[in-house]
Design a protein around this motif. Sequence first.
Motif, short mmCIF file in Angstrom:
data_model
loop_
_atom_site.label_atom_id
_atom_site.label_comp_id
_atom_site.label_asym_id
_atom_site.label_seq_id
_atom_site.Cartn_x
_atom_site.Cartn_y
_atom_site.Cartn_z
N GLU A 149 0.81 -1.22 0.00
CA GLU A 149 0.00 0.00 0.00
C GLU A 149 0.84 1.27 0.00
N VAL A 150 1.97 1.27 0.72
CA VAL A 150 2.76 2.49 0.83
C VAL A 150 4.06 2.36 0.04
N ASP A 151 4.62 1.18 0.02
CA ASP A 151 5.81 0.89 -0.77
C ASP A 151 6.99 1.76 -0.39
N ILE A 152 7.29 1.85 0.89
CA ILE A 152 8.56 2.43 1.30
C ILE A 152 9.25 1.41 2.20
N PRO A 153 10.59 1.37 2.14
CA PRO A 153 11.29 0.30 2.86
C PRO A 153 11.16 0.40 4.37
N ASN A 154 11.12 1.61 4.92
CA ASN A 154 11.09 1.74 6.37
C ASN A 154 9.65 1.68 6.87
N VAL A 155 9.29 0.53 7.43
CA VAL A 155 7.92 0.34 7.87
C VAL A 155 7.57 1.30 9.01
N VAL A 156 8.60 1.65 9.83
CA VAL A 156 8.34 2.55 10.95
C VAL A 156 7.79 3.88 10.44
N THR A 157 8.41 4.40 9.38
CA THR A 157 7.92 5.66 8.82
C THR A 157 6.51 5.51 8.28
N ALA A 158 6.25 4.38 7.62
CA ALA A 158 4.91 4.16 7.06
C ALA A 158 3.87 4.13 8.17
N VAL A 159 4.18 3.40 9.25
CA VAL A 159 3.22 3.32 10.36
C VAL A 159 3.04 4.70 11.00
N LEU A 160 4.16 5.38 11.21
CA LEU A 160 4.13 6.66 11.92
C LEU A 160 3.37 7.71 11.14
N ALA A 161 3.67 7.83 9.85
CA ALA A 161 3.15 8.95 9.09
C ALA A 161 1.85 8.63 8.38
N SER A 162 1.65 7.36 8.05
CA SER A 162 0.46 7.04 7.25
C SER A 162 -0.60 6.30 8.06
N TYR A 163 -0.25 5.09 8.55
CA TYR A 163 -1.27 4.31 9.25
C TYR A 163 -1.68 4.97 10.56
N ARG A 164 -0.70 5.55 11.24
CA ARG A 164 -0.98 6.21 12.51
C ARG A 164 -0.84 7.72 12.36
N GLY A 165 -1.28 8.25 11.22
CA GLY A 165 -1.13 9.68 10.97
C GLY A 165 -1.83 10.54 12.00
N TYR A 166 -2.98 10.07 12.49
CA TYR A 166 -3.69 10.84 13.52
C TYR A 166 -2.84 11.00 14.76
N ASP A 167 -2.24 9.88 15.21
CA ASP A 167 -1.44 9.92 16.44
C ASP A 167 -0.29 10.89 16.29
N THR A 168 0.38 10.80 15.13
CA THR A 168 1.53 11.66 14.93
C THR A 168 1.11 13.13 14.86
N PHE A 169 -0.05 13.36 14.25
CA PHE A 169 -0.57 14.74 14.23
C PHE A 169 -0.79 15.23 15.65
N GLY A 170 -1.36 14.35 16.47
CA GLY A 170 -1.55 14.72 17.87
C GLY A 170 -0.23 15.04 18.56
N GLU A 171 0.80 14.23 18.27
CA GLU A 171 2.10 14.47 18.89
C GLU A 171 2.67 15.82 18.47
N VAL A 172 2.52 16.12 17.17
CA VAL A 172 3.05 17.40 16.69
C VAL A 172 2.33 18.55 17.37
N VAL A 173 1.01 18.40 17.56
CA VAL A 173 0.26 19.47 18.21
C VAL A 173 0.69 19.60 19.67
#
Lengths: 235, 147
Positions: A149-173
């Motif tokens: 679905e995302v096709d990037i090698p680093n799964v951590v980035t995919a989870v952080l920015a895409s699958y868990r985008g809400y959580d990361t947005f919350g962290e940034v806020v």
Amino acid sequence: MILALPIQAVPTSPLISTLLLDLALLSLLVIVAFAIVRMRSLFAIVMLQGVFSLVAAAWFVTLDAVDVAFTEAAVGAGVSTVLMLAAILLAQRRTSYVPMKQQWGPLVAVLVAGAALLYAVPDLPAYGDADSPANAYVGTDYLARTAVEVDIPNVVTAVLASYRGYDTFGEVVVIFAAGLGVLLLLGFDGLAGTFRARVMGRRLSDPSAPSGVRKRDAGTEVVPRESDASGEGAT
Amino acid sequence: MNGDPHVLLRVIAKFLIPLIALFAFYVQFHGEYGPGGGFQAGVILSASVILYSLIFGLNAAKRAFPPVLIRIGMSLGVLLYGGTGVLTWIQGGEFLNYSVLAHDAIHGQHWGIIAVELGVFATVTSVMLAIFYAFGSRQPSIEDQDW
């Protein structure tokens, strides 16, 4: 599709060299922690906290948690050490000796908390357990679907920015709110707003909050420059 | 021979600080392929400015990375992150569902992740420096013998 991380390949019994490295790093952590507890000089304590973070980061690397190790090294050993140093400058450089009779309460609290943690240890999954909660359920789902679905090698980035985008947005806020709070209270020059206090019936009003400056020589350094004062401070 | 006892420190720091900043950008733009991402890159970049400030003084650091930039950066990062979500709304997807950002769903994910990581980077760098400037300005610079 570089994602070929064989997570099942984690050996059930870790290699003896990894085990020795883990034991060495963990015992180093314990030694540093005891040294921190026994020290009186706050400067040395802050430095040892940086050492603690660095050793913890090295340990995270042996656990293959490189992203966490990165964060620990940069935040724990880097930025927070400097912030603690800045905090020491506003306080004493040494802690005073606390007699033993005042330490029974903390000792009991530590013993109870430690006993509770030890009680919980048998419920933890074994190291490298393929059926542990971290390796089951949604985690495996992310690992399987990131390549498609995302096709990037680093799964951590995919989870952080895409699958868990809400959580990361919350962290940034949250980070934004923290910065905003500090700036509202202190300002870029540490002197935001007007300081008001009522001391023995007298109302004091001062354009700057009290800081360590006045005890020594009244403000040769901290007087806000013209460019800064136009935007900040002089509210 | 002048009286600066920190000449070695300053020379080495001048050599190291650009490398640290460069490494921050590497971590930022290589985050999809290796460890790291916006948060780590932001902390590393702010650490390079903090190191500069520790060695050359807070006022020099404030000239190099002015507080105005921080004020803009910390809000711009959150706006970039939230704005990406709003853009996915406008394109007809769910909030922060990047697949609708491009014709190809995978390309959309890539664009979304890059935008969002840039937002994280801007906010984290600015906030770390804002906190450091705020606390660091609260005391006069100290002499060596004070330690």
